[in-house]
Design a protein around this motif. Structure first.
Motif, PDB file in Angstrom:
ATOM      1  N   LEU A  43       0.842  -1.195   0.000  1.00 41.64           N
ATOM      2  CA  LEU A  43       0.000   0.000   0.000  1.00 41.64           C
ATOM      3  C   LEU A  43       0.875   1.241   0.000  1.00 41.64           C
ATOM      4  O   LEU A  43       2.068   1.180   0.288  1.00 41.64           O
ATOM      5  CB  LEU A  43      -0.932   0.006   1.219  1.00 41.64           C
ATOM      6  N   THR A  44       0.259   2.356  -0.336  1.00 42.98           N
ATOM      7  CA  THR A  44       0.896   3.666  -0.197  1.00 42.98           C
ATOM      8  C   THR A  44      -0.102   4.574   0.506  1.00 42.98           C
ATOM      9  O   THR A  44      -1.288   4.233   0.629  1.00 42.98           O
ATOM     10  CB  THR A  44       1.263   4.281  -1.566  1.00 42.98           C
ATOM     11  N   ILE A  50      -5.347   5.400   2.730  1.00 43.12           N
ATOM     12  CA  ILE A  50      -4.615   4.169   2.448  1.00 43.12           C
ATOM     13  C   ILE A  50      -4.967   3.693   1.046  1.00 43.12           C
ATOM     14  O   ILE A  50      -6.101   3.283   0.790  1.00 43.12           O
ATOM     15  CB  ILE A  50      -4.973   3.079   3.480  1.00 43.12           C
ATOM     16  N   VAL A  51      -3.983   3.747   0.157  1.00 45.93           N
ATOM     17  CA  VAL A  51      -4.192   3.326  -1.232  1.00 45.93           C
ATOM     18  C   VAL A  51      -3.567   1.947  -1.401  1.00 45.93           C
ATOM     19  O   VAL A  51      -2.344   1.802  -1.365  1.00 45.93           O
ATOM     20  CB  VAL A  51      -3.553   4.321  -2.220  1.00 45.93           C
ATOM     21  N   PRO A  52      -4.391   0.907  -1.552  1.00 43.65           N
ATOM     22  CA  PRO A  52      -3.833  -0.444  -1.662  1.00 43.65           C
ATOM     23  C   PRO A  52      -3.118  -0.649  -2.987  1.00 43.65           C
ATOM     24  O   PRO A  52      -3.508  -0.082  -4.013  1.00 43.65           O
ATOM     25  CB  PRO A  52      -5.065  -1.352  -1.555  1.00 43.65           C
ATOM     26  N   GLY A  53      -2.064  -1.462  -2.940  1.00 42.67           N
ATOM     27  CA  GLY A  53      -1.375  -1.843  -4.164  1.00 42.67           C
ATOM     28  C   GLY A  53      -2.096  -3.008  -4.820  1.00 42.67           C
ATOM     29  O   GLY A  53      -3.162  -3.430  -4.358  1.00 42.67           O
ATOM     30  N   ALA A  67      -3.651  -7.117   4.717  1.00 45.76           N
ATOM     31  CA  ALA A  67      -3.598  -6.623   3.334  1.00 45.76           C
ATOM     32  C   ALA A  67      -4.892  -6.937   2.593  1.00 45.76           C
ATOM     33  O   ALA A  67      -5.404  -6.107   1.832  1.00 45.76           O
ATOM     34  CB  ALA A  67      -2.401  -7.230   2.602  1.00 45.76           C
ATOM     35  N   LEU A  70      -7.887  -4.507   3.230  1.00 44.60           N
ATOM     36  CA  LEU A  70      -7.816  -3.098   2.833  1.00 44.60           C
ATOM     37  C   LEU A  70      -9.002  -2.731   1.946  1.00 44.60           C
ATOM     38  O   LEU A  70      -9.400  -3.517   1.083  1.00 44.60           O
ATOM     39  CB  LEU A  70      -6.513  -2.826   2.065  1.00 44.60           C
ATOM     40  N   ARG A  72     -10.677  -1.228  -1.097  1.00 42.75           N
ATOM     41  CA  ARG A  72     -10.198  -0.979  -2.450  1.00 42.75           C
ATOM     42  C   ARG A  72     -11.133  -0.064  -3.232  1.00 42.75           C
ATOM     43  O   ARG A  72     -11.055   0.024  -4.446  1.00 42.75           O
ATOM     44  CB  ARG A  72      -9.999  -2.301  -3.197  1.00 42.75           C
ATOM     45  N   TYR A  76     -10.602   6.106  -0.471  1.00 39.99           N
ATOM     46  CA  TYR A  76      -9.998   5.058   0.337  1.00 39.99           C
ATOM     47  C   TYR A  76     -10.110   5.377   1.831  1.00 39.99           C
ATOM     48  O   TYR A  76     -10.317   6.515   2.226  1.00 39.99           O
ATOM     49  CB  TYR A  76      -8.531   4.871  -0.064  1.00 39.99           C
ATOM     50  N   TRP A  82      -8.901   3.025   9.705  1.00 40.93           N
ATOM     51  CA  TRP A  82      -8.283   1.693   9.679  1.00 40.93           C
ATOM     52  C   TRP A  82      -7.903   1.262  11.094  1.00 40.93           C
ATOM     53  O   TRP A  82      -8.157   0.120  11.487  1.00 40.93           O
ATOM     54  CB  TRP A  82      -7.050   1.701   8.782  1.00 40.93           C
TER      55      TRP A  82
END
Length: 200
Positions: A43-44, A50-53, A67, A70, A72, A76, A82
């Motif tokens: 994530l970033t 929170i922007v999930p990868g 993970a 998260l 999506r 976000y 969170w």
């Protein structure tokens, strides 16, 4: 080993001036998960969002669960949201995982050969790893330990340069302070209620 696991082990292994509140520790564990997921590039953070990868497997089971949970969908989830959502009962989840792996054992009473609710760390590579990380003064672990009440904050936390980590740690501190304010308010309300029933 992961930061949440190391944090839980440290919370059980390091003498604290006051009992560590499970709620505080759970919030810090949720923050520790975010720190490790940032490090794993799962994530970033966009400001405090929170922007999930891309979906991918993380080696640790608890981190993989984190993970996969998260959000999506935009907008976000914020770091604060969170912490409250993921942190609910998280210390018990990690404790159960460590017990299943034999890192933690239920203590037996000296006179009654039944297992009790008290848990203790056993000598293990996981415990030694957490102890090494703790004694090295690793700043992220130290900051999370301070937030959860294991020890007093140190100046090392000021050396953190990763903006995402700093954002997470600030959110953990804010959430812990908010939880403490709720506790204090409940104490005041309970005391006032007791006074009403006792009368003049």
């Amino acid at each position: 080993m992961t930061t949440p696991r190391d944090l839980l082990i440290v919370s059980m292994d390091v003498a604290s001036s006051r009992p560590v509140e499970r709620g505080d520790l759970s919030l810090a564990l949720a923050g520790a998960e975010l720190v490790d997921l940032v490090d794993a590039q799962a994530l970033t953070l966009d400001d405090d969002r929170i922007v999930p990868g891309p979906p991918s497997e993380v080696a640790d089971r608890q981190l993989n669960d984190a993970a996969s949970s998260l959000s999506r969908q935009t907008p976000y989830e914020s770091v604060e949201d969170w912490l409250w959502r993921r942190g609910r009962g998280l210390s018990s989840t990690y404790l159960a995982a460590l017990e299943a792996e034999g890192v933690v054992a239920r203590q037996r009473h000296r006179w009654v050969p039944l297992r009790t609710d008290r848990t203790a760390l056993v000598d293990s590579p996981a415990r030694r790893h957490a102890a090494e990380r703790w004694t090295s003064g690793e700043p992220v672990l130290a900051a999370l330990a301070a937030a959860s009440g294991i020890h007093e904050p140190s100046e090392d936390s000021e050396d953190l340069s990763d903006d995402a980590v700093v954002t997470v740690l600030a959110a953990v501190n804010n959430a812990v302070m908010e939880l403490e304010a709720v506790r204090q308010r409940r104490k005041i309300e309970d005391a006032a209620f007791d006074n009403i029933w006792r009368g003049p």
